[in-house]
Design a protein around this motif. Structure first.
Motif, mmCIF file in Angstrom:
data_model
loop_
_atom_site.group_PDB
_atom_site.id
_atom_site.type_symbol
_atom_site.label_atom_id
_atom_site.label_comp_id
_atom_site.label_asym_id
_atom_site.label_seq_id
_atom_site.Cartn_x
_atom_site.Cartn_y
_atom_site.Cartn_z
ATOM 1 N N LEU A 1 41.475 -23.173 2.032
ATOM 2 C CA LEU A 1 42.509 -23.945 2.733
ATOM 3 C C LEU A 1 43.682 -23.996 1.763
ATOM 4 O O LEU A 1 43.536 -24.499 0.650
ATOM 5 C CB LEU A 1 41.988 -25.356 3.022
ATOM 6 N N ARG B 1 52.395 -26.239 6.086
ATOM 7 C CA ARG B 1 51.261 -25.764 6.892
ATOM 8 C C ARG B 1 50.085 -25.453 5.977
ATOM 9 O O ARG B 1 50.255 -25.266 4.765
ATOM 10 C CB ARG B 1 51.648 -24.551 7.749
ATOM 11 N N GLU C 1 47.075 -22.964 5.502
ATOM 12 C CA GLU C 1 46.424 -21.712 5.854
ATOM 13 C C GLU C 1 44.911 -21.919 5.810
ATOM 14 O O GLU C 1 44.394 -22.458 4.833
ATOM 15 C CB GLU C 1 46.852 -20.649 4.829
ATOM 16 N N GLU D 1 43.210 -23.764 8.058
ATOM 17 C CA GLU D 1 42.780 -25.077 8.557
ATOM 18 C C GLU D 1 41.901 -24.976 9.807
ATOM 19 O O GLU D 1 41.008 -25.795 10.008
ATOM 20 C CB GLU D 1 43.978 -26.001 8.833
ATOM 21 N N THR D 2 42.141 -23.974 10.645
ATOM 22 C CA THR D 2 41.371 -23.882 11.893
ATOM 23 C C THR D 2 39.901 -23.615 11.609
ATOM 24 O O THR D 2 39.024 -24.183 12.258
ATOM 25 C CB THR D 2 41.935 -22.757 12.784
ATOM 26 N N ALA D 3 39.652 -22.771 10.617
ATOM 27 C CA ALA D 3 38.267 -22.389 10.326
ATOM 28 C C ALA D 3 37.587 -23.349 9.358
ATOM 29 O O ALA D 3 36.370 -23.314 9.203
ATOM 30 C CB ALA D 3 38.237 -20.977 9.750
ATOM 31 N N ARG E 1 35.643 -26.126 7.592
ATOM 32 C CA ARG E 1 34.656 -27.155 7.915
ATOM 33 C C ARG E 1 34.629 -28.160 6.763
ATOM 34 O O ARG E 1 34.936 -27.812 5.637
ATOM 35 C CB ARG E 1 33.256 -26.522 8.046
ATOM 36 N N ALA F 1 43.759 -32.191 7.648
ATOM 37 C CA ALA F 1 43.906 -30.970 8.453
ATOM 38 C C ALA F 1 42.544 -30.360 8.775
ATOM 39 O O ALA F 1 42.430 -29.539 9.675
ATOM 40 C CB ALA F 1 44.769 -29.950 7.707
ATOM 41 N N SER G 1 39.625 -30.488 10.722
ATOM 42 C CA SER G 1 39.511 -31.235 11.978
ATOM 43 C C SER G 1 38.296 -32.154 11.986
ATOM 44 O O SER G 1 38.360 -33.263 12.523
ATOM 45 C CB SER G 1 39.501 -30.286 13.175
#
Ligand code: GDP
Ligand code: CA
Length: 307
Positions: free
Chosen positions: A136, A166, A168, A170-172, A174, A205, A207
Protein backbone atom coordinates in the motif's frame (compact mmCIF):
# COMPACT_ATOMS: atom_id res chain seq x y z
CA UNK A 1 -9.34 -2.08 29.31
CA UNK A 2 -8.20 -3.01 25.81
CA UNK A 3 -7.25 -0.24 23.41
CA UNK A 4 -6.37 0.04 19.73
CA UNK A 5 -4.45 3.10 18.48
CA UNK A 6 -4.16 4.06 14.82
CA UNK A 7 -0.80 5.77 14.42
CA UNK A 8 1.53 7.42 11.98
CA UNK A 9 5.17 8.00 12.77
CA UNK A 10 6.56 10.58 15.12
CA UNK A 11 3.38 12.34 16.35
CA UNK A 12 1.60 9.03 16.70
CA UNK A 13 4.53 7.37 18.46
CA UNK A 14 4.70 10.13 21.07
CA UNK A 15 1.04 9.62 21.83
CA UNK A 16 1.42 5.85 22.01
CA UNK A 17 4.18 6.33 24.58
CA UNK A 18 1.63 8.18 26.73
CA UNK A 19 -0.97 5.45 26.24
CA UNK A 20 1.32 2.65 27.43
CA UNK A 21 2.12 4.79 30.47
CA UNK A 22 -1.54 4.72 31.50
CA UNK A 23 -2.72 1.31 30.28
CA UNK A 24 -1.13 -2.11 30.67
CA UNK A 25 1.07 -2.23 27.52
CA UNK A 26 -0.03 -5.76 26.65
CA UNK A 27 -3.61 -4.41 26.39
CA UNK A 28 -2.55 -1.89 23.74
CA UNK A 29 -2.49 -2.67 20.01
CA UNK A 30 -0.91 -0.08 17.75
CA UNK A 31 -1.93 -0.20 14.09
CA UNK A 32 0.73 1.62 12.10
CA UNK A 33 0.76 3.32 8.72
CA UNK A 34 2.67 1.60 5.92
CA UNK A 35 1.84 4.07 3.12
CA UNK A 36 5.27 5.68 3.71
CA UNK A 37 7.18 2.41 3.25
CA UNK A 38 9.89 2.40 0.63
CA UNK A 39 12.90 0.59 -0.64
CA UNK A 40 16.24 2.33 -0.08
CA UNK A 41 19.57 0.80 -1.09
CA UNK A 42 17.69 -2.44 -1.62
CA UNK A 43 16.24 -2.44 1.89
CA UNK A 44 12.59 -2.42 2.95
CA UNK A 45 12.11 0.60 5.23
CA UNK A 46 8.88 1.16 7.23
CA UNK A 47 9.47 4.62 8.70
CA UNK A 48 6.25 4.90 10.70
CA UNK A 49 6.42 1.41 12.20
CA UNK A 50 10.05 2.08 13.08
CA UNK A 51 9.19 5.35 14.85
CA UNK A 52 6.63 3.44 16.91
CA UNK A 53 9.04 0.60 17.68
CA UNK A 54 11.89 2.93 18.64
CA UNK A 55 9.65 5.11 20.82
CA UNK A 56 8.13 2.12 22.64
CA UNK A 57 11.59 0.62 23.16
CA UNK A 58 12.88 3.98 24.44
CA UNK A 59 15.69 4.09 21.88
CA UNK A 60 14.29 6.94 19.74
CA UNK A 61 16.06 10.27 19.27
CA UNK A 62 13.91 12.89 21.04
CA UNK A 63 15.85 15.89 19.67
CA UNK A 64 15.91 14.92 16.01
CA UNK A 65 12.38 13.60 16.29
CA UNK A 66 12.99 10.48 14.17
CA UNK A 67 15.38 7.56 14.12
CA UNK A 68 17.48 6.22 16.95
CA UNK A 69 19.34 8.01 19.73
CA UNK A 70 23.17 7.92 19.64
CA UNK A 71 22.99 7.26 15.92
CA UNK A 72 26.06 7.30 13.67
CA UNK A 73 26.11 7.63 9.87
CA UNK A 74 29.18 5.77 8.68
CA UNK A 75 27.37 3.37 6.35
CA UNK A 76 25.57 6.27 4.67
CA UNK A 77 28.87 8.18 4.31
CA UNK A 78 30.36 5.12 2.67
CA UNK A 79 27.36 4.84 0.33
CA UNK A 80 27.77 8.52 -0.55
CA UNK A 81 31.49 8.15 -1.26
CA UNK A 82 30.68 5.21 -3.54
CA UNK A 83 28.04 7.13 -5.45
CA UNK A 84 25.15 5.29 -3.77
CA UNK A 85 21.69 6.60 -3.06
CA UNK A 86 21.72 8.91 0.00
CA UNK A 87 18.62 11.13 -0.25
CA UNK A 88 16.91 9.06 2.46
CA UNK A 89 18.86 9.13 5.72
CA UNK A 90 19.54 5.74 7.25
CA UNK A 91 21.73 5.62 10.33
CA UNK A 92 23.97 2.72 11.25
CA UNK A 93 21.82 1.53 14.16
CA UNK A 94 18.66 1.95 12.10
CA UNK A 95 20.19 -0.06 9.24
CA UNK A 96 20.42 -3.13 11.43
CA UNK A 97 16.63 -3.28 11.65
CA UNK A 98 16.20 -2.74 7.91
CA UNK A 99 18.64 -5.56 7.18
CA UNK A 100 16.81 -7.99 9.45
CA UNK A 101 13.41 -7.02 8.06
CA UNK A 102 14.48 -7.14 4.44
CA UNK A 103 16.06 -10.54 4.78
CA UNK A 104 12.98 -11.91 6.55
CA UNK A 105 10.62 -10.53 3.92
CA UNK A 106 12.77 -11.89 1.08
CA UNK A 107 12.51 -15.28 2.80
CA UNK A 108 8.72 -14.95 2.69
CA UNK A 109 7.96 -13.64 6.17
CA UNK A 110 5.12 -11.14 6.29
CA UNK A 111 5.71 -7.58 7.49
CA UNK A 112 3.42 -8.21 10.48
CA UNK A 113 5.42 -11.29 11.49
CA UNK A 114 8.81 -9.66 11.32
CA UNK A 115 7.43 -6.58 13.11
CA UNK A 116 6.20 -8.81 15.94
CA UNK A 117 9.57 -10.51 16.16
CA UNK A 118 11.47 -7.21 16.21
CA UNK A 119 9.10 -5.73 18.81
CA UNK A 120 9.67 -8.72 21.07
CA UNK A 121 13.44 -8.50 20.62
CA UNK A 122 13.26 -4.81 21.59
CA UNK A 123 11.38 -5.74 24.77
CA UNK A 124 8.12 -4.10 23.69
CA UNK A 125 5.01 -5.49 25.38
CA UNK A 126 2.43 -3.58 23.35
CA UNK A 127 1.29 -5.19 20.10
CA UNK A 128 2.59 -3.34 17.05
CA UNK A 129 0.93 -4.25 13.76
CA UNK A 130 1.15 -2.81 10.27
CA UNK A 131 -2.30 -1.86 8.95
CA UNK A 132 -1.72 -4.34 6.14
CA UNK A 133 0.87 -6.84 4.93
CA UNK A 134 -0.08 -6.02 1.35
CA UNK A 135 1.71 -3.33 -0.65
CA UNK A 136 0.00 0.00 0.00
CA UNK A 137 1.84 3.11 -1.16
CA UNK A 138 0.91 6.76 -0.76
CA UNK A 139 1.17 9.09 -3.76
CA UNK A 140 0.63 12.84 -3.66
CA UNK A 141 -0.58 14.94 -6.58
CA UNK A 142 0.83 18.47 -6.63
CA UNK A 143 0.98 21.33 -9.14
CA UNK A 144 4.50 20.06 -9.99
CA UNK A 145 3.26 16.54 -10.74
CA UNK A 146 2.49 13.34 -8.85
CA UNK A 147 5.17 11.91 -6.56
CA UNK A 148 5.64 8.79 -4.43
CA UNK A 149 5.20 9.93 -0.83
CA UNK A 150 8.85 9.96 0.26
CA UNK A 151 10.05 11.67 -2.91
CA UNK A 152 7.67 14.54 -2.14
CA UNK A 153 8.15 14.51 1.64
CA UNK A 154 11.89 13.97 1.95
CA UNK A 155 13.54 14.65 -1.41
CA UNK A 156 11.37 17.74 -2.17
CA UNK A 157 10.97 18.71 1.50
CA UNK A 158 7.14 18.66 1.08
CA UNK A 159 7.36 22.12 -0.48
CA UNK A 160 4.70 21.50 -3.12
CA UNK A 161 1.06 22.03 -2.20
CA UNK A 162 -1.00 18.86 -2.26
CA UNK A 163 -4.05 18.64 -4.50
CA UNK A 164 -4.86 14.99 -3.84
CA UNK A 165 -3.57 11.91 -2.05
CA UNK A 166 -4.06 8.37 -3.28
CA UNK A 167 -3.06 4.97 -1.96
CA UNK A 168 -1.74 2.54 -4.54
CA UNK A 169 -2.88 -0.97 -3.70
CA UNK A 170 -5.76 0.07 -1.44
CA UNK A 171 -8.40 -2.00 -3.25
CA UNK A 172 -6.54 -5.26 -2.77
CA UNK A 173 -5.15 -4.49 0.70
CA UNK A 174 -6.45 -6.70 3.51
CA UNK A 175 -6.04 -5.89 7.18
CA UNK A 176 -2.93 -7.54 8.64
CA UNK A 177 -3.54 -10.58 10.87
CA UNK A 178 -4.66 -9.43 14.32
CA UNK A 179 -5.88 -5.98 13.33
CA UNK A 180 -9.60 -6.74 12.98
CA UNK A 181 -9.50 -9.04 16.02
CA UNK A 182 -7.96 -6.26 18.12
CA UNK A 183 -10.55 -3.73 16.91
CA UNK A 184 -13.38 -6.16 17.71
CA UNK A 185 -12.00 -6.84 21.21
CA UNK A 186 -11.22 -3.20 22.07
CA UNK A 187 -13.03 -1.18 24.72
CA UNK A 188 -11.76 2.02 23.14
CA UNK A 189 -10.41 2.91 19.71
CA UNK A 190 -7.99 5.82 19.46
CA UNK A 191 -6.74 7.83 16.51
CA UNK A 192 -3.36 9.39 17.37
CA UNK A 193 -2.60 13.06 16.60
CA UNK A 194 -1.04 11.98 13.32
CA UNK A 195 -1.46 13.58 9.91
CA UNK A 196 -5.07 12.73 8.90
CA UNK A 197 -4.27 12.56 5.18
CA UNK A 198 -0.82 11.00 5.15
CA UNK A 199 -0.71 8.81 8.25
CA UNK A 200 -4.27 7.88 9.23
CA UNK A 201 -5.63 8.09 5.66
CA UNK A 202 -3.65 5.08 4.43
CA UNK A 203 -4.74 3.00 7.44
CA UNK A 204 -8.41 3.79 6.91
CA UNK A 205 -7.98 3.20 3.17
CA UNK A 206 -7.84 -0.50 4.03
CA UNK A 207 -11.55 -1.15 3.59
CA UNK A 208 -11.71 -3.86 6.27
CA UNK A 209 -10.31 -1.41 8.84
CA UNK A 210 -12.53 1.46 7.75
CA UNK A 211 -15.59 -0.83 7.90
CA UNK A 212 -14.61 -2.13 11.33
CA UNK A 213 -14.42 1.47 12.56
CA UNK A 214 -17.73 2.38 10.92
CA UNK A 215 -19.41 -0.64 12.57
CA UNK A 216 -17.68 -0.07 15.92
CA UNK A 217 -18.98 -1.30 19.23
CA UNK A 218 -16.41 0.67 21.21
CA UNK A 219 -16.18 4.47 21.10
CA UNK A 220 -13.60 6.09 18.83
CA UNK A 221 -11.62 9.06 20.14
CA UNK A 222 -9.32 10.98 17.80
CA UNK A 223 -6.69 13.50 18.89
CA UNK A 224 -6.16 16.58 16.75
CA UNK A 225 -2.63 17.12 15.42
CA UNK A 226 -3.21 20.87 15.34
CA UNK A 227 -2.61 23.40 18.10
CA UNK A 228 -4.07 26.84 17.47
CA UNK A 229 -4.81 25.74 13.92
CA UNK A 230 -1.13 24.97 13.28
CA UNK A 231 0.61 21.63 12.93
CA UNK A 232 3.28 21.08 15.57
CA UNK A 233 5.43 19.83 12.71
CA UNK A 234 4.88 18.91 9.08
CA UNK A 235 2.26 19.73 6.46
CA UNK A 236 -1.03 18.77 8.20
CA UNK A 237 -2.20 22.39 8.58
CA UNK A 238 -1.38 23.33 4.99
CA UNK A 239 -3.10 20.22 3.70
CA UNK A 240 -6.23 20.77 5.80
CA UNK A 241 -6.43 24.42 4.70
CA UNK A 242 -6.13 23.47 1.04
CA UNK A 243 -8.05 20.19 0.94
CA UNK A 244 -10.66 20.56 3.72
CA UNK A 245 -11.02 24.35 3.50
CA UNK A 246 -9.83 25.16 7.02
CA UNK A 247 -7.93 24.15 10.12
CA UNK A 248 -10.67 24.21 12.77
CA UNK A 249 -11.53 21.16 14.91
CA UNK A 250 -14.52 20.62 12.60
CA UNK A 251 -12.17 20.46 9.61
CA UNK A 252 -10.04 17.86 11.39
CA UNK A 253 -13.16 15.88 12.38
CA UNK A 254 -14.41 16.01 8.78
CA UNK A 255 -11.44 13.79 7.79
CA UNK A 256 -12.95 11.08 10.02
CA UNK A 257 -16.58 11.55 9.05
CA UNK A 258 -18.78 8.86 10.61
CA UNK A 259 -15.77 7.15 12.16
CA UNK A 260 -15.18 9.05 15.43
CA UNK A 261 -17.27 9.85 18.50
CA UNK A 262 -15.02 12.40 20.16
CA UNK A 263 -12.13 14.67 19.20
CA UNK A 264 -9.49 15.80 21.67
CA UNK A 265 -8.64 19.42 20.80
CA UNK A 266 -6.17 21.83 22.28
CA UNK A 267 -7.22 24.67 24.59
CA UNK A 268 -5.93 27.00 21.88
CA UNK A 269 -8.70 25.75 19.56
CA UNK A 270 -11.47 25.68 22.16
CA UNK A 271 -13.16 28.89 20.95
CA UNK A 272 -13.84 27.36 17.55
CA UNK A 273 -15.90 24.23 18.20
CA UNK A 274 -18.72 24.92 15.75
CA UNK A 275 -19.61 22.33 13.18
CA UNK A 276 -18.52 19.26 15.12
CA UNK A 277 -22.05 17.84 14.97
CA UNK A 278 -22.23 14.49 16.73
CA UNK A 279 -18.52 14.54 17.56
CA UNK A 280 -17.95 15.45 21.20
CA UNK A 281 -15.03 17.81 21.85
CA UNK A 282 -12.63 17.04 24.69
CA UNK A 283 -10.59 20.15 25.43
CA UNK A 284 -7.17 19.86 27.05
CA UNK A 285 -3.54 20.80 26.49
CA UNK A 286 -2.27 18.59 23.69
CA UNK A 287 1.42 19.53 23.31
CA UNK A 288 3.38 16.36 24.11
CA UNK A 289 6.53 18.16 25.23
CA UNK A 290 7.61 15.57 27.81
CA UNK A 291 6.53 12.19 29.25
CA UNK A 292 4.20 13.87 31.76
CA UNK A 293 2.43 15.84 29.00
CA UNK A 294 2.12 12.67 26.89
CA UNK A 295 0.61 10.80 29.81
CA UNK A 296 -1.90 13.58 30.53
CA UNK A 297 -3.00 13.68 26.91
CA UNK A 298 -3.44 9.90 26.88
CA UNK A 299 -5.50 10.12 30.08
CA UNK A 300 -7.76 12.75 28.52
CA UNK A 301 -8.37 10.53 25.50
CA UNK A 302 -8.79 7.38 27.61
CA UNK A 303 -11.15 9.15 29.99
CA UNK A 304 -13.71 9.20 27.21
CA UNK A 305 -14.58 5.56 27.75
CA UNK A 306 -17.85 5.06 29.65
CA UNK A 307 -17.24 3.33 33.00
P1 GDP B 1 4.98 11.22 10.84
O1 GDP B 1 4.43 9.99 10.20
O2 GDP B 1 6.34 11.02 11.42
O3 GDP B 1 4.86 12.45 10.01
O4 GDP B 1 4.10 11.46 12.11
P2 GDP B 1 2.54 11.52 12.39
O5 GDP B 1 1.72 11.66 11.18
O6 GDP B 1 2.20 10.44 13.34
O7 GDP B 1 2.54 12.85 13.22
C1 GDP B 1 2.66 14.11 12.60
C2 GDP B 1 1.66 15.03 13.24
O8 GDP B 1 1.86 15.00 14.65
C3 GDP B 1 1.81 16.47 12.81
O9 GDP B 1 0.64 16.85 12.11
C4 GDP B 1 1.94 17.22 14.13
O10 GDP B 1 1.17 18.41 14.16
C5 GDP B 1 1.46 16.23 15.14
N1 GDP B 1 2.10 16.40 16.44
C6 GDP B 1 3.41 16.26 16.71
N2 GDP B 1 3.66 16.53 18.00
C7 GDP B 1 2.45 16.86 18.55
C8 GDP B 1 2.04 17.25 19.84
O11 GDP B 1 2.84 17.37 20.77
N3 GDP B 1 0.71 17.50 20.04
C9 GDP B 1 -0.20 17.38 19.02
N4 GDP B 1 -1.50 17.63 19.27
N5 GDP B 1 0.16 17.02 17.77
C10 GDP B 1 1.46 16.76 17.55
CA1 CA C 1 4.86 8.99 8.29
Amino acid sequence: MKVVVLSGGVGGARFVQGVVDVIEPSDVTVVGNVGDDLEVLGLHVSPDLDSILYALAGVNDEQRGWGRADETWRALETARSLGGETWFQLGDLDLGLHLVRTQAMRAGERLSEVTRRVARALGIEAHVLPATDDPLRTWVRTPAGEFPFQEWFVARGHRDDVDAVRFEGETAARAAPGVLEAIAAADLLLVAPSNPYLSIGPILAVSEIREAFAARRAPVVAVSPLIGGRAVKGPADRMLARLAGGTSPADVASRYHGLIDALVVDEADADDLDGLGEVRPIVTRTLMADPEARRRLAEAALGAVPA
